[in-house]
Design a protein around this motif. Structure first.
Motif, short mmCIF file in Angstrom:
data_model
loop_
_atom_site.label_atom_id
_atom_site.label_comp_id
_atom_site.label_asym_id
_atom_site.label_seq_id
_atom_site.Cartn_x
_atom_site.Cartn_y
_atom_site.Cartn_z
N PHE A 7 15.25 -8.20 -8.71
CA PHE A 7 16.52 -8.22 -8.01
C PHE A 7 17.05 -6.80 -7.91
CE2 PHE A 7 16.09 -12.56 -9.39
CZ PHE A 7 16.62 -13.29 -8.33
N ILE A 8 17.53 -6.43 -6.72
CA ILE A 8 17.99 -5.07 -6.45
C ILE A 8 19.37 -5.11 -5.82
CG2 ILE A 8 17.62 -3.08 -4.93
CD1 ILE A 8 14.69 -3.24 -5.52
N LYS A 9 20.20 -4.15 -6.22
CA LYS A 9 21.51 -3.92 -5.63
C LYS A 9 21.62 -2.44 -5.30
CE LYS A 9 26.48 -4.14 -6.71
NZ LYS A 9 27.52 -4.63 -7.65
N THR A 10 22.29 -2.08 -4.19
CA THR A 10 22.35 -0.68 -3.79
C THR A 10 23.77 -0.26 -3.41
OG1 THR A 10 21.90 -1.15 -1.45
CG2 THR A 10 20.00 -0.77 -2.88
N LYS A 11 23.99 1.05 -3.47
CA LYS A 11 25.26 1.64 -3.02
C LYS A 11 24.98 3.02 -2.45
CE LYS A 11 29.97 2.86 -4.48
NZ LYS A 11 30.58 2.15 -3.34
N ASP A 12 25.46 3.25 -1.22
CA ASP A 12 25.39 4.55 -0.56
C ASP A 12 23.98 5.11 -0.43
OD1 ASP A 12 28.18 4.53 -0.40
OD2 ASP A 12 28.40 5.54 -2.34
N VAL A 13 22.99 4.25 -0.27
CA VAL A 13 21.61 4.72 -0.08
C VAL A 13 21.46 5.19 1.36
CG1 VAL A 13 19.18 4.07 -0.07
CG2 VAL A 13 20.70 3.21 -1.88
N SER A 32 8.00 0.63 2.31
CA SER A 32 8.43 1.58 3.35
C SER A 32 8.55 0.90 4.71
CB SER A 32 7.45 2.75 3.44
OG SER A 32 6.15 2.30 3.78
N ASN A 33 7.87 -0.23 4.90
CA ASN A 33 7.99 -0.97 6.16
C ASN A 33 9.11 -2.01 6.13
OD1 ASN A 33 6.75 -2.63 4.33
ND2 ASN A 33 5.21 -3.42 5.74
N ARG A 34 9.83 -2.10 5.02
CA ARG A 34 10.98 -3.00 4.88
C ARG A 34 11.98 -2.40 3.89
NH1 ARG A 34 6.60 -4.36 2.09
NH2 ARG A 34 6.73 -5.40 0.08
N PRO A 35 12.45 -1.17 4.15
CA PRO A 35 13.28 -0.44 3.19
C PRO A 35 14.67 -1.05 3.04
CG PRO A 35 13.22 0.73 5.27
CD PRO A 35 12.24 -0.39 5.39
N ILE A 36 15.28 -0.81 1.89
CA ILE A 36 16.66 -1.21 1.61
C ILE A 36 17.53 0.02 1.79
CG2 ILE A 36 18.20 -2.31 -0.05
CD1 ILE A 36 15.66 -3.24 -1.56
N THR A 37 18.61 -0.10 2.56
CA THR A 37 19.50 1.04 2.80
C THR A 37 20.95 0.61 2.69
OG1 THR A 37 19.52 0.63 5.19
CG2 THR A 37 17.83 2.14 4.35
N GLY A 38 21.84 1.61 2.59
CA GLY A 38 23.28 1.34 2.60
C GLY A 38 23.77 0.68 1.34
N ASP A 39 24.77 -0.20 1.50
CA ASP A 39 25.35 -0.97 0.40
C ASP A 39 24.87 -2.41 0.50
OD1 ASP A 39 26.71 1.36 -0.05
OD2 ASP A 39 28.67 0.61 0.59
N THR A 40 24.24 -2.90 -0.53
CA THR A 40 23.77 -4.29 -0.54
C THR A 40 24.09 -4.93 -1.88
OG1 THR A 40 21.55 -3.75 -1.40
CG2 THR A 40 21.85 -3.72 1.00
N GLY A 80 16.39 10.21 -1.20
CA GLY A 80 17.67 10.73 -0.76
C GLY A 80 18.77 10.43 -1.75
N ASN A 81 19.97 10.15 -1.22
CA ASN A 81 21.14 9.96 -2.05
C ASN A 81 21.47 8.47 -2.25
OD1 ASN A 81 22.12 12.88 -2.21
ND2 ASN A 81 21.94 12.58 -0.01
N GLY A 82 22.35 8.21 -3.23
CA GLY A 82 22.80 6.85 -3.48
C GLY A 82 22.47 6.37 -4.87
N SER A 83 22.66 5.08 -5.08
CA SER A 83 22.38 4.44 -6.36
C SER A 83 21.68 3.12 -6.12
CB SER A 83 23.68 4.18 -7.15
OG SER A 83 24.39 5.38 -7.39
N VAL A 84 20.75 2.79 -7.02
CA VAL A 84 20.06 1.51 -6.95
C VAL A 84 20.01 0.91 -8.35
CG1 VAL A 84 17.83 2.71 -7.10
CG2 VAL A 84 17.91 0.32 -6.35
N TRP A 85 20.32 -0.39 -8.42
CA TRP A 85 20.25 -1.14 -9.67
C TRP A 85 19.11 -2.14 -9.57
CZ3 TRP A 85 24.65 0.35 -7.29
CH2 TRP A 85 25.60 1.06 -8.04
#
Length: 296
Positions: free
Chosen positions: A188-194, A218-226, A252-257
Motif C-alpha cells: 500500500f502506497i500513499k504520496t504527497k507532492d510527488v 515506470s509504465n504506471r507511475p504514481i504522481t501528485g497527492d494520493t 524528484g521531489n515529494g514524499s511517499v509512504w
C-alpha cells in the motif's frame, strides 16, 4: 486482470471510510455480484473487504486518539462502530490494549519519536537508503500516516531535487526458495507532492549481477497527492536467479509512504509485469552508411 478495479474500490473505501460501507455497496460500485467481488477482493488484498474496512477505520481512529481530543465514544460512532464496547473489542484485537489506555501510553511516546530524524539508514531495521543522490532524501518510520498497525515507512526529499535525482528504500534477499516460481510483490502506497514519479520496484539478478527480470512501475507511475492504495508487481524467478531486490522508488521531489508489503507465489494465470527490453532489439543492424533518414 482485476488490479485496476480493486484500486478503484480501495480508493472508494478511503474516500468514504467514515460513511456506511457494506459489501453490497462496494460490489455495486465495482459492477460485480457480492460473491464475485468478495472473492476477487480477498484474493488481491489478502483479507476480506469487511476486514479491510475494519482495520482501516481502526488506523484512522488511532490517528484521532493521538492527535485530537475527541471522546472515544464519538470516535467509535464516527467510524460506524455500533457502540464503544464493540469499538474497544475490535481495537484490542489489533492493538492488544483498550483505546483509552493506548491514548495515554502512546501520545507522549509518539511525539518524542516524531522529533527523531532517522538520517542513519541502519536505524530502520532491514532497509537501506540508496539512489543517485541519497543525501537529498531521508527514510524514516512514520507513526502518524499509517495504513495498518502502528507505523509505516516513509521516503521523502529533504532538499530540492533535480529531475534526474532519485532515491529508494530497499531490501534484498536470496532467491533460493523461489526458483522457477512466479512471485507477486504487493504493498500500500500513499504520496504527497510527488512531481515526477514513484512506485514499487522489484529486480531479479543472477550470481554475476546481471538483471534477469525487472519492473519499477515506470509504465504506471504514481504522481501528485494520493491516498493509500494497493499496487503490485509480478515477476518470474528463473532457475539461475540469485538475488531478489525490492523497495519503493521516489524520483524528484515529494514524499511517499509504504505499508503492508507482502510476497506471495502465484500461478501462470497471473500475468507478469516484467519490462522486457529485448522487444526493442532489431533483428539485424540497419543504416550502417548513415544515409537513410526517417521521413515525416
Amino acid at each position: 486482470m482485476y488490479s485496476q478495479m480493486i484500486r478503484q474500490s480501495v480508493e472508494f473505501i478511503e474516500t468514504n471510510i467514515h460513511e456506511p460501507l457494506s459489501l453490497s455497496i462496494l460490489a455495486k460500485e465495482a459492477g460485480f455480484s457480492k460473491y464475485h467481488f468478495h472473492r476477487i477482493f480477498q484474493k488481491e488484498i489478502g483479507v476480506s473487504a469487511s476486514e479491510y474496512i475494519r482495520y482501516r477505520r481502526l488506523a484512522n481512529a488511532v490517528h484521532m486518539l493521538l492527535y485530537t481530543d475527541e471522546k472515544i465514544i464519538d470516535i467509535a460512532f464516527y467510524y460506524h462502530f455500533e457502540s464503544q464496547e464493540s469499538f474497544t473489542r475490535s481495537f484490542k484485537k489489533y492493538y492488544q490494549i483498550p483505546p483509552g489506555q493506548y491514548r495515554k501510553l502512546m501520545s507522549k511516546l509518539t511525539l518524542q519519536r516524531e522529533e527523531i530524524t532517522m538520517k542513519d539508514s541502519q536505524l530502520l531495521k532491514g532497509w537501506n537508503l540508496s539512489g543517485s543522490n541519497p543525501f537529498h532524501y531521508e527514510m524514516a518510520i512514520d507513526r502518524k500516516n499509517v495504513h495498518k498497525g502502528k507505523a509505516s515507512g516513509c521516503l521523502k526529499a529533504i532538499q530540492p531535487s533535480a529531475s534526474q535525482d532519485f532515491a529508494t528504500m530497499m531490501q534484498q534477499f536470496k532467491a533460493d526458495k523461489y526458483l522457477n516460481k512466479r512471485l507477486k510483490l504487493t504493498g500500500f502506497i500513499k504520496t504527497k507532492d510527488v512531481d515526477i514519479s514513484c512506485g514499487l520496484w522489484m529486480r531479479i539478478d543472477d550470481r554475476l549481477g546481471d538483471v534477469l527480470q525487472f519492473d519499477n512501475m515506470s509504465n504506471r507511475p504514481i504522481t501528485g497527492d494520493t491516498e493509500w492504495n494497493h499496487y503490485s508487481i509480478v515477476l518470474d524467478i528463473p532457475k539461475n536467479s540469485a538475488v531478489i531486490a525490492f523497495g519503493v522508488l521516489l524520483s524528484g521531489n515529494g514524499s511517499v509512504w509504504v505499508d503492508g508489503i507482502r510476497f506471495e507465489e502465484v500461478d501462470e494465470h497471473t500475468p507478469t509485469t516484467n519490462m522486457d527490453f529485448t522487444e526493442e532489439l532489431l533483428d539485424e543492424p540497419v543504416n550502417l552508411s548513415f544515409e537513410e533518414w526517417i521521413e515525416h
